[in-house]
Design a protein around this motif. Structure first.
Motif, PDB file in Angstrom:
ATOM      1  N   VAL A 149       0.820  -1.278  -0.105  1.00 14.09           N
ATOM      2  CA  VAL A 149      -0.230   0.365   0.429  1.00 14.09           C
ATOM      3  C   VAL A 149       1.033   1.570   0.059  1.00 14.09           C
ATOM      4  N   LEU A 150       0.637   1.691  -1.348  1.00 12.59           N
ATOM      5  CA  LEU A 150       1.748   3.241  -1.530  1.00 12.59           C
ATOM      6  C   LEU A 150       0.973   4.423  -0.597  1.00 12.59           C
ATOM      7  N   SER A 151       1.871   5.603  -0.198  1.00 15.38           N
ATOM      8  CA  SER A 151       1.634   7.177   0.009  1.00 15.38           C
ATOM      9  C   SER A 151       0.832   7.325  -1.294  1.00 15.38           C
ATOM     10  N   ARG A 152      -0.574   8.139  -0.630  1.00 17.80           N
ATOM     11  CA  ARG A 152      -0.910   9.288  -1.718  1.00 17.80           C
ATOM     12  C   ARG A 152      -0.034   9.951  -2.502  1.00 17.80           C
ATOM     13  N   PRO A 153      -0.151  10.615  -3.454  1.00 18.68           N
ATOM     14  CA  PRO A 153       0.694  11.730  -3.994  1.00 18.68           C
ATOM     15  C   PRO A 153       0.250  13.312  -3.182  1.00 18.68           C
ATOM     16  N   MET A 154       1.284  14.030  -3.119  1.00 22.42           N
ATOM     17  CA  MET A 154       1.579  14.527  -2.159  1.00 22.42           C
ATOM     18  C   MET A 154       2.199  14.813  -0.656  1.00 22.42           C
ATOM     19  N   ILE A 155       1.715  13.134  -0.539  1.00 15.14           N
ATOM     20  CA  ILE A 155       2.026  13.323   1.248  1.00 15.14           C
ATOM     21  C   ILE A 155       3.658  12.586   1.546  1.00 15.14           C
ATOM     22  N   PRO A 156       4.218  13.373   1.663  1.00 12.76           N
ATOM     23  CA  PRO A 156       5.584  12.652   1.910  1.00 12.76           C
ATOM     24  C   PRO A 156       6.087  11.184   2.227  1.00 12.76           C
ATOM     25  N   VAL A 157       7.240  11.094   1.566  1.00  9.92           N
ATOM     26  CA  VAL A 157       7.525   9.621   1.638  1.00  9.92           C
ATOM     27  C   VAL A 157       9.384  10.040   2.428  1.00  9.92           C
ATOM     28  N   PRO A 158       9.687   9.647   3.744  1.00 15.91           N
ATOM     29  CA  PRO A 158      11.189   9.649   4.081  1.00 15.91           C
ATOM     30  C   PRO A 158      12.024   9.183   3.619  1.00 15.91           C
ATOM     31  N   PHE A 159      12.091   8.829   2.027  1.00 15.97           N
ATOM     32  CA  PHE A 159      12.823   8.223   1.537  1.00 15.97           C
ATOM     33  C   PHE A 159      13.104   8.406  -0.145  1.00 15.97           C
ATOM     34  N   PRO A 160      13.888   8.690  -1.008  1.00 17.25           N
ATOM     35  CA  PRO A 160      13.691   9.137  -2.096  1.00 17.25           C
ATOM     36  C   PRO A 160      13.208   7.507  -3.323  1.00 17.25           C
ATOM     37  N   PRO A 161      12.107   7.414  -3.957  1.00 14.88           N
ATOM     38  CA  PRO A 161      11.301   6.713  -4.973  1.00 14.88           C
ATOM     39  C   PRO A 161      12.552   5.686  -4.634  1.00 14.88           C
ATOM     40  N   PRO A 162      12.587   4.239  -4.175  1.00 15.82           N
ATOM     41  CA  PRO A 162      13.861   3.534  -5.010  1.00 15.82           C
ATOM     42  C   PRO A 162      12.757   3.348  -6.887  1.00 15.82           C
ATOM     43  N   ALA A 163      14.805   2.487  -6.679  1.00 21.88           N
ATOM     44  CA  ALA A 163      14.568   1.863  -8.865  1.00 21.88           C
ATOM     45  C   ALA A 163      13.521   0.616  -8.626  1.00 21.88           C
ATOM     46  N   ALA A 164      13.018  -0.143  -7.939  1.00 19.87           N
ATOM     47  CA  ALA A 164      12.425  -0.866  -8.048  1.00 19.87           C
ATOM     48  C   ALA A 164      11.440  -1.559  -6.751  1.00 19.87           C
ATOM     49  N   ASP A 165      10.513  -1.992  -6.602  1.00 14.83           N
ATOM     50  CA  ASP A 165      10.000  -2.726  -5.457  1.00 14.83           C
ATOM     51  C   ASP A 165       9.918  -4.072  -5.334  1.00 14.83           C
ATOM     52  N   TYR A 166      10.249  -4.167  -4.271  1.00 13.50           N
ATOM     53  CA  TYR A 166      10.420  -5.908  -4.495  1.00 13.50           C
ATOM     54  C   TYR A 166       9.782  -6.700  -3.388  1.00 13.50           C
ATOM     55  N   PRO A 167       8.344  -7.434  -3.450  1.00 14.99           N
ATOM     56  CA  PRO A 167       8.351  -8.427  -2.356  1.00 14.99           C
ATOM     57  C   PRO A 167       9.585  -9.407  -2.034  1.00 14.99           C
ATOM     58  N   LEU A 168       9.300  -9.897  -0.734  1.00 18.34           N
ATOM     59  CA  LEU A 168       9.868 -11.212  -0.552  1.00 18.34           C
ATOM     60  C   LEU A 168       9.420 -11.834   0.308  1.00 18.34           C
ATOM     61  N   LEU A 169       8.632 -12.943  -0.121  1.00 14.75           N
ATOM     62  CA  LEU A 169       7.976 -13.481   0.793  1.00 14.75           C
ATOM     63  C   LEU A 169       8.798 -14.847   0.906  1.00 14.75           C
ATOM     64  N   ILE A 170       9.147 -14.580   2.455  1.00 16.65           N
ATOM     65  CA  ILE A 170       9.478 -15.945   2.843  1.00 16.65           C
ATOM     66  C   ILE A 170       9.387 -17.454   4.174  1.00 16.65           C
TER      67      ILE A 170
END
Length: 543
Positions: free
Chosen positions: A144-165
């Motif tokens: 679940v990502l933040s809505r646009p204009m809501i600040p996130v405390p780190f820059p957008p990553p190059a990719a967002d991977y699930p890691l189900l272990i």
């Protein structure tokens, strides 16, 4: 129901449900078909549970406040339900998808979940909640990502991977269930999986110099795990919907049912590096790997695989204490997370929960405060809504340990009042790590330590920047304390995330009640709710 008719009814249901959700919040539609299928995650063919022919199931991607319309067709030969680990189901426990709230989808039938990720961000997962289906798959990632204009405390990553272990057994889920029903234990798992694959069976592609987000969830059955990246460190940024202080770790303990987000910067020479997962607190240590592959990789990275902690409890306890809430970061709303001063609110009640193992009628069972849970013939929430007597009684589990040492079976329901602010202490006198989850709620983990809890233990509580989350571990012969505002009316499952212990009774339901009948406090039963047991044949509400 045929697919064409199902879609027509689905659109009607969505339109009719518009009054229950914010009209300007987007809708995301999913159609899932649940089937059996052959899978070989550990090299042995076994019966898996697939969603749209995928193992693990499809990832759900959403944004804060999105409405998720998930139409599930059950093609199994047995009833089926999905639950949503960490999704709060605000005012709507009917959609929670566990045996105490929702009627199962019958074989050949379908049901449309209408969920909203109201005021939530973060990393979660879904899973099948009935029988022992979780041992066959049917789980998948939720982000679940933040809505646009809501600040996130780190820059957008190059990719967002699930890691189900998770740990895995070679036996079919039906055989594992039979073992538990026969009063036996499952024994040690046969292996570990990363995104449904064993040794080097899954690859994450990265480019040198870029930063990536990995969303780690332990979807296993019985084992705490440690994860680490060969030649790299991880920066923790989020825990189950809370932005954290950005602490760097070389390895991270992830207990059953827990989820974390970390950032990894691909700052090493271009090779194939190992993503290593291994068991924690087990007599035998097993592990598995995935591949972190750089673009233009020169092959396998030199050097040995990184070692990790094994049975060290203090190491894990200290790491858990080091995870802190980022008070200045925004959460799902623009105001800082720390604007809610949880430590300055006076608690109205203390609930102490002690887990135990017991033998009842010659079979292995597990209990909470001396009560080993058994399912009723009708979902508790539905029986409560229709005021059907004889299904359950509030107060059938005490809010403190019995102290007697024995246990008995009961459909255990604890009563609580809406808007109370409770302290819950999980007490573990056994020699294995426990992992506890509470549906419908996030809570602040204010303290954990070895030994027995007493009122003096409150002196060590973190009342400033404890992390808010949904699942928490309790170390052997130790305690963990949480603060939780009861701001979500409904019937909520409190359970062990060790799936055999949950199946054999280590769970109960918390009935958070108000005399108000306003939809501002709780939604009515969904129009499309399935009705079963003693509620069969009744009507929900007119379309």
């Amino acid at each position: 129901m045929e697919a064409g008719n199902a879609v027509a009814v689905l659109l009607l249901l969505v339109a009719a449900s518009a009054v229950l959700v914010a009209g300007d919040d987007p809708y995301r539609f999913f159609t899932w078909t649940v089937t059996y299928g052959d899978i070989t995650p550990l090299g042995v063919k076994q019966q898996g549970i697939l969603i749209n022919e995928q193992f693990p199931g499809p990832q759900i991607e959403a944004v804060t406040n999105d409405n998720l319309i998930i139409n599930v067709f059950n093609k199994l030969n047995e009833p089926f339900l999905l639950s949503w680990n960490g999704i709060q189901q605000r005012r709507n426990s009917f959609e929670d998808g566990v045996a105490g709230t929702t009627c199962p989808i019958p074989p050949g039938g379908n049901f449309t979940y209408i969920l909203q990720v109201k005021d939530q961000i973060g990393t979660y997962f879904y899973f099948p909640s009935l029988a022992f289906h979780k041992a066959a798959g049917g789980f998948g990632a939720i982000r679940v990502l933040s809505r646009p204009m809501i600040p996130v405390p780190f820059p957008p990553p190059a990719a967002d991977y699930p890691l189900l272990i998770g740990d895995w057994f070679k036996a079919n889920h039906t055989d594992l269930k039979y073992m538990l029903d026969s009063g036996k234990t499952l024994g040690f798992p046969d292996g570990l999986l990363i995104n449904g694959r064993s040794w080097d069976g899954y690859t994450f592609n990265v480019q040198q110099g870029r930063t990536y987000r990995f969303r780690i969830s332990n979807v296993g059955l019985s084992t705490s795990l440690n994860v680490r990246f060969q030649g790299h460190t991880m920066k923790l940024v989020e825990v189950e919907g809370s932005h954290t202080m950005q602490t760097t770790y070389s390895s991270l303990d992830v207990h059953l049912g827990q989820s974390y987000s970390v950032l990894l910067t691909a700052d090493q020479p271009a090779y194939d590096y190992a993503v290593v997962v291994s068991t924690r607190f087990t007599s035998k240590i097993i592990s598995t790997t995935a591949v972190l592959r750089y673009a233009n990789s020169q092959g396998k990275a030199p050097g040995s695989l990184p070692g990790g902690p094994t049975i060290q409890i203090d190491w894990s306890l200290n790491q858990a204490r080091s995870i802190r809430w980022n008070l200045t970061a925004s959460g799902p709303r623009p105001n800082p997370q720390g604007s809610y001063h949880y430590g300055m609110v006076t608690t109205t009640r203390t609930i102490r929960l002690a887990n135990s193992a017991a033998t009842i009628n010659g079979k292995q069972r597990y209990a909470v405060n001396g009560v080993s849970y058994v399912n009723a013939d009708t979902p508790l929430k539905i029986a409560d809504y229709y005021k059907i007597g004889g299904v359950f009684s509030v107060g059938t589990i005490s809010d403190s340990p019995s102290g007697g040492g024995g246990a008995y079976v009961q459909t255990a329901v604890m009563g609580a009042s809406y808007r109370d602010y409770v302290e819950i202490v999980f007490e573990n006198s056994e020699n294995e790590v426990q992992s506890w989850h509470i549906d419908g709620y996030a809570f602040w983990v204010v303290g954990m330590d070895g030994g027995k809890w007493s009122s003096a233990s409150r002196q060590s509580y973190n009342l400033r920047d404890a992390v808010s989350r949904y699942t928490v571990q309790v170390y052997p012969n130790s305690w963990t304390a949480i603060y939780m505002p009861l701001d979500n009316v409904g019937m909520w499952n409190v359970r062990s995330e060790n799936w055999a212990r949950q199946y054999l009774g280590q769970q109960f339901y918390l009935r958070v009640w108000t005399s108000s009948t306003s939809w501002r406090d709780e939604y009515p039963i969904p129009k499309n709710a399935l009705l079963c047991g003693r509620a069969a044949g009744r009507r929900t509400r007119p379309l």
